[in-house]
Design an enzyme around this catalytic site. Structure first.
Site, PDB file in Angstrom:
ATOM      1  N   GLU A  32       0.709  -1.122   0.100  1.00 20.45           N
ATOM      2  CA  GLU A  32       0.109   0.060   0.013  1.00 20.45           C
ATOM      3  C   GLU A  32       0.764   1.278  -0.081  1.00 20.45           C
ATOM      4  O   GLU A  32       1.896   1.250   0.819  1.00 20.45           O
ATOM      5  CB  GLU A  32      -0.754   0.109   1.184  1.00 20.45           C
ATOM      6  CG  GLU A  32      -1.695   1.373   1.293  1.00 20.45           C
ATOM      7  CD  GLU A  32      -2.488   1.251   2.365  1.00 20.45           C
ATOM      8  OE1 GLU A  32      -2.672   0.639   3.439  1.00 20.45           O
ATOM      9  OE2 GLU A  32      -3.100   2.819   2.802  1.00 20.45           O
ATOM     10  N   ASP A  97       9.501   4.637  15.448  1.00 20.06           N
ATOM     11  CA  ASP A  97       9.547   5.902  15.128  1.00 20.06           C
ATOM     12  C   ASP A  97       9.728   6.692  16.670  1.00 20.06           C
ATOM     13  O   ASP A  97       9.380   6.535  17.687  1.00 20.06           O
ATOM     14  CB  ASP A  97       8.068   6.486  14.927  1.00 20.06           C
ATOM     15  CG  ASP A  97       7.727   8.100  14.706  1.00 20.06           C
ATOM     16  OD1 ASP A  97       9.047   8.689  14.591  1.00 20.06           O
ATOM     17  OD2 ASP A  97       6.993   8.594  14.604  1.00 20.06           O
ATOM     18  N   ASP A  99      10.373  10.379  18.121  1.00 18.31           N
ATOM     19  CA  ASP A  99      10.150  11.602  17.873  1.00 18.31           C
ATOM     20  C   ASP A  99      10.418  12.645  19.219  1.00 18.31           C
ATOM     21  O   ASP A  99      10.496  12.258  20.398  1.00 18.31           O
ATOM     22  CB  ASP A  99       8.551  11.807  17.961  1.00 18.31           C
ATOM     23  CG  ASP A  99       8.252  13.087  17.245  1.00 18.31           C
ATOM     24  OD1 ASP A  99       7.597  13.313  16.099  1.00 18.31           O
ATOM     25  OD2 ASP A  99       8.601  14.364  17.660  1.00 18.31           O
ATOM     26  N   CYS A 109      16.775  22.933  25.893  1.00 18.00           N
ATOM     27  CA  CYS A 109      16.984  23.920  24.911  1.00 18.00           C
ATOM     28  C   CYS A 109      15.894  24.340  23.777  1.00 18.00           C
ATOM     29  O   CYS A 109      16.005  25.466  23.551  1.00 18.00           O
ATOM     30  CB  CYS A 109      18.328  23.467  23.866  1.00 18.00           C
ATOM     31  SG  CYS A 109      17.989  21.555  23.484  1.00 18.00           S
ATOM     32  N   HIS A 309       0.140   0.280  10.089  1.00 17.83           N
ATOM     33  CA  HIS A 309       0.406   1.593   9.978  1.00 17.83           C
ATOM     34  C   HIS A 309       1.175   2.082   9.155  1.00 17.83           C
ATOM     35  O   HIS A 309       2.183   1.696   8.473  1.00 17.83           O
ATOM     36  CB  HIS A 309       1.137   1.898  11.460  1.00 17.83           C
ATOM     37  CG  HIS A 309       1.109   3.119  12.201  1.00 17.83           C
ATOM     38  ND1 HIS A 309       0.354   3.484  13.112  1.00 17.83           N
ATOM     39  CD2 HIS A 309       1.721   4.495  11.620  1.00 17.83           C
ATOM     40  CE1 HIS A 309       0.569   4.693  13.405  1.00 17.83           C
ATOM     41  NE2 HIS A 309       1.303   5.161  12.495  1.00 17.83           N
TER      42      HIS A 309
END
Lengths: 407, 490
Positions: A32, A97, A99, A109, A309
């Site tokens: 897909e 993943d 993140d 920071c 996913h």
């Protein structure tokens, strides 16, 4: 954008990487693809027979980005004609993943969408841990790390066994790797010592590395406990009331005491306990927990758990930053600077500039070399190419072995 | 491919010429991985009993999960049920019927496979229940017999050598669970045998970090061995079910079997449980979650029946629908535990997590167990009549004339409502006398119980509350049941 797809995007390399062999197989044509078009139009269940096919469609639709999903039991674009219940995902790279948003509570920071070289250190620490864990504990070899274009990183694992994992097995693997849990409210987010005093072996082995990262990144650079608030956060993680009171008293006179000094204070407190006493063991364990909590990878678990996913394809352009999602070498991750990643504008400029010179030399006709090799995209595409070559080699070996066995 | 067909023939055609006598299978151990299909002739009665008895046990296991029973409770309940319906004794038991017990177990499993292979949902639930049953039996097994069972199969694990154990000594020790006392733990660890399997075969241990991993191999201590076996069992059954599902349409089926299989799978969906199938045992007046479906067909007024049917069809109801129907069930006499079981089963597409988070509280609230703890009454007809048109109002009022007529016919034609009755009912509806229309439907559908026109729900009273309707309907049903029983006895 269109020029980027038409002239620079390495469709062939992507194809090889997904397909594992030269002749198009179901790994590619039952895969897909999902396009995000301008104006938030989302187009799912696209599939293609070859990389030329994919390129044609991409150039026609000119999506802002596209994502890669699982291999289904039949071609996704024929989904409607498939038997009811006969259409389901069968294979998929194991993906992760990481993140930066998950690190917001502990980085000082930047925050939100911002990222700088300094906070990249969190990511590179995570990459180190995850990369070794996957290779050593799970034995997977075909790992591709891809910068997500802004403030995260993706990992694609293409080993045959990894591709075939069921959702349940993926969930188990994520469970094994997930150490930090819970939302922002609780200060302590670790769940590792169930009924045991010592750390599980998988964590024990990386603790040493994390301790180095901790002192460099958390204490020296980010200075996480460097103000009153930070100091309190640290105190909340210490399970011994006596030590907490002593430290709080010590620090109340000097609210801007540096994290490194505070950490030394804490260590001194531990040393002051009797060797081998329960109190000392508890405090040492707490110290290890703090190190892990601040440096261990924070995974977005939902991405990895389910085969269906979708995850952004490598070499797409991040819609906000314009940066290309380029592959990253985990060995040199420490030197990787997200701000040096080429943007689409920069690449097109490079293309235009070299165009002039090559035109002068070659005159008309198609250039002998692919367009991307004349831009700074070159090294990244080569990286993917090499990775795909490795996968294909492995695949051929397996195929040959299987053929041998059948004799 | 033939095997499936053959199996089928031997199962149903007791006098089939296709298959001769295969002789009885030997069952050396109590536990069975159900590799081979039973290849012997049986009567259709035996077929049915074996299936229904096993189904009872599986249904009990399912509702245990819905009732939040602990593993220990579940074990006790399941074992009790097993003794009753499907005894399975160990080799040591002085019981010469071991062979036929095991035969029945074997048979029941394969029949239910046929019944439950047909949809993804059924397969999933069947696997879950069967694996639980297997676990219960495995844990309850005699040690020597378990060993015998284990050695009878190749589980494809690699024993870890001494040298390997030595090499990973520290890692293994630190991930070894055991006695809280350190010295005892160490001692147990030293004598522990380890096995190596691909980590993908023990996902549950990996998820909880209870094993040591290296290069994709999981080092499983002997005491966690069962985990490998359970997973193996699950995978095995799953594959077999998918195979059977593919095979099923190709079977040259005679018409005796399909209806039974259909009934079986529906029984599982509705959750036939032992209590309901023989109400003599416990308090027969107490309502159980499993009874609701049946009751709704016989006794509920149309508004509640519509809600029930929608719930069964969509596995969901909107908020006010849930409220209206939930309170109705409460007043009907459904206890809170059963209500939770009922809703949990009805929302079958929802995860446990979501259900517990979003719905359990509301159900308990409506029973006055949460929040301000008010004892909410069920909604009366008046209240049901007032809100705007939706699927949870009064059908007599909110349906269009055509819809109402077809709905009435499809719902009540079995209870004796004919199209000849429609004009009368519709006239009442047009005149705005919804109560009267509902009462009239009650009279017609209960005329076989001797309710005459104008009698209403007793003494000429008309319906003003759905619970009144249902209560009267059930009341009328009661003496009749006793009457039936007497007829049989005589």
């Amino acid at each position: 954008m269109l020029t980027f797809y038409r002239r620079l995007y390495p469709f062939k390399a992507i194809f090889n990487w997904l397909n594992h062999e030269h002749a198009p197989s179901k790994l590619f044509n039952q895969r897909e693809f999902a396009f995000t078009l301008a104006g938030d139009v989302y187009l799912r269940y696209q599939s293609f027979n070859s990389h030329d096919d994919l390129k044609k469609q991409v150039c026609q639709l000119n999506p802002t980005r596209f994502e890669i999903g699982p291999v289904y039991s039949s071609k996704p674009r024929d989904k409607k004609t498939a038997r009811a219940g006969g259409f389901h995902p069968i294979m998929r790279e194991l993906v992760f993943d990481i993140d930066m948003t998950d690190y917001d509570p502990i980085r000082t920071c930047c925050s939100g969408a911002g990222i700088c070289k300094r906070c990249w250190a969190f990511i590179s620490a995570a990459v180190h841990v995850l990369d070794t864990a996957i290779r050593e504990q799970f034995g997977y070899e075909q790992l591709l790390w891809v910068y997500s274009g802004r403030r995260g990183i993706h990992l694609w694992i293409s080993d045959k066994e990894a591709m075939e994992l069921t959702d349940q097995q993926r969930k188990a693997l994520v469970g094994w790797l997930t150490v930090i849990q819970g939302g922002g409210k609780e200060s302590k987010k670790l769940s590792i010592r169930s009924g045991m005093r010592s750390l599980p072996p998988s964590l024990q082995s990386i603790l040493e590395h994390l301790a180095v990262v901790f002192s460099e990144l958390i204490l020296a650079d980010q200075n996480c406990f460097g103000d009153k608030e930070g100091g309190e956060t640290l105190l909340q993680l210490i399970p011994d009331a006596g030590v907490v009171v002593a430290l709080r008293k010590l620090w109340s006179d000097d609210p801007s005491r540096h994290s490194e000094d505070r950490w030394q204070d804490f260590k001194a407190q531990i040393r002051s306990c009797d060797k081998g006493s329960q109190q000392r063991l508890n405090l040492t364990a707490a110290m290890e927990d703090i190190i892990i909590q601040y440096t261990y990878p924070r995974l977005d678990a939902e991405v990895s758990k389910h085969r269906n996913h979708l995850l952004k394809a490598p070499f797409c352009v991040h819609p906000k930053t314009g940066r290309i999602c380029v592959p990253v070498n985990p060995k040199t991750i420490d030197d990787f600077d997200p701000e040096t990643v080429p943007t689409v504008g920069q690449l097109l400029r490079e293309l235009d500039e070299t165009q002039v010179t090559t035109e002068g030399e070659q005159g008309e006709g198609r250039p002998a070399v692919a367009d991307w090799s004349r831009t700074s995209l070159k090294s990244y595409v080569e990286m993917l190419d090499n990775h795909a070559k490795e996968i294909m080699g492995e695949f051929r070996k397996e195929k040959r072995a299987a053929a041998d066995e059948s004799w | 491919m033939f095997k499936g067909g053959e199996k089928k023939f031997t199962l149903n055609d007791s006098g089939s010429p296709h298959v001769g006598q295969h002789g009885f299978l030997k069952y050396p151990t109590r536990l069975n991985f159900y590799d081979d299909a039973p290849l012997f002739d049986i009567s259709i009665e035996e077929f049915e009993t074996a299936a229904i008895d096993r189904l009872r046990i599986l249904a009990e296991i399912e509702s245990s999960a819905a009732r939040n029973r602990t593993w220990e409770e579940l074990k006790t309940v399941t074992n009790a049920q097993c003794v009753k319906y499907l005894p399975l004794n160990s080799n040591t038991a002085k019981n010469n019927d071991i062979e036929s017990e095991r035969r029945k177990d074997h048979l029941g499993h394969f029949i239910l496979r046929l019944a439950f292979c047909r949809s993804e949902d059924l397969r999933r639930r069947f696997i879950k229940a069967e694996t639980t049953l297997f676990k219960v039996r495995y844990e309850g097994d005699v040690f020597s017999e378990r060993e015998q069972f284990l050695s009878s199969r190749d589980f494809n694990w690699v024993p870890v050598t001494k040298a390997e154990k030595q090499e990973h000594w520290n890692e293994l020790l630190s991930s070894y669970y055991g006695s809280k006392i350190e010295a005892e733990r160490k001692k147990a660890f030293e004598s522990e045998k380890y096995y190596k399997v691909k980590w993908t075969r023990v996902p549950d241990l990996v998820e909880k970090r209870r094993v040591f991993l290296a290069g994709g191999w999981a080092f499983v201590p002997g005491r966690e061995q069962s985990s490998i076996i359970y997973h193996e069992f699950e995978v095995h059954i799953e594959k077999a079910l998918e195979m059977t599902a593919r095979m099923l349409p190709r079977l040259d089926e005679d018409t005796r079997l399909m209806p039974i299989l259909d009934n079986l799978s529906q029984g599982f969906l509705a959750g036939i449980s032992s209590e309901w199938s023989n109400p003599a045992g416990e308090n027969p007046d107490e309502l159980k979650a499993e009874m609701i479906d049946d009751l709704s067909k016989k006794h509920f007024p149309m508004c509640m029946k519509t809600l029930h049917d929608n719930l069964m069809r969509d596995n969901h109801l909107k908020h006010f629908g849930r409220l209206q129907y939930g309170l109705f069930l409460k007043v009907l006499g459904l206890p809170i535990e059963e209500a939770i079981v009922f809703w949990r089963k009805s929302f079958s597409r929802m995860t446990d997590d979501k259900f517990n988070k979003e719905h359990k509280y509301n159900i308990r609230h409506s029973y006055g167990l949460e929040g301000k703890r008010a004892n909410y009454p069920a909604k009366s007809c008046l209240q049901i009549l007032t809100p705007g048109p939706s699927d949870h109002g009064c059908p007599y009022r909110h349906y269009s004339a055509e819809n109402l007529q077809s709905a009435l016919l499809s719902t009540y034609s079995q209870s004796g409502l004919t199209s000849a009755d429609l004009p009368e009912i519709m006239a009442q509806v047009k005149a705005g006398h919804f109560h009267v229309a509902c009462t009239r439907v009650f009279e017609i559908t209960h005329s076989f119980r001797g309710v005459k026109k104008g009698e209403g729900i007793g003494g000429g009273e008309s319906v003003t509350h759905p619970n009144q309707y249902a209560a009267r309907s059930m009341e009328l049903d009661k003496p009749q049941v006793e009457g039936d029983a007497m007829v049989i006895e005589a």
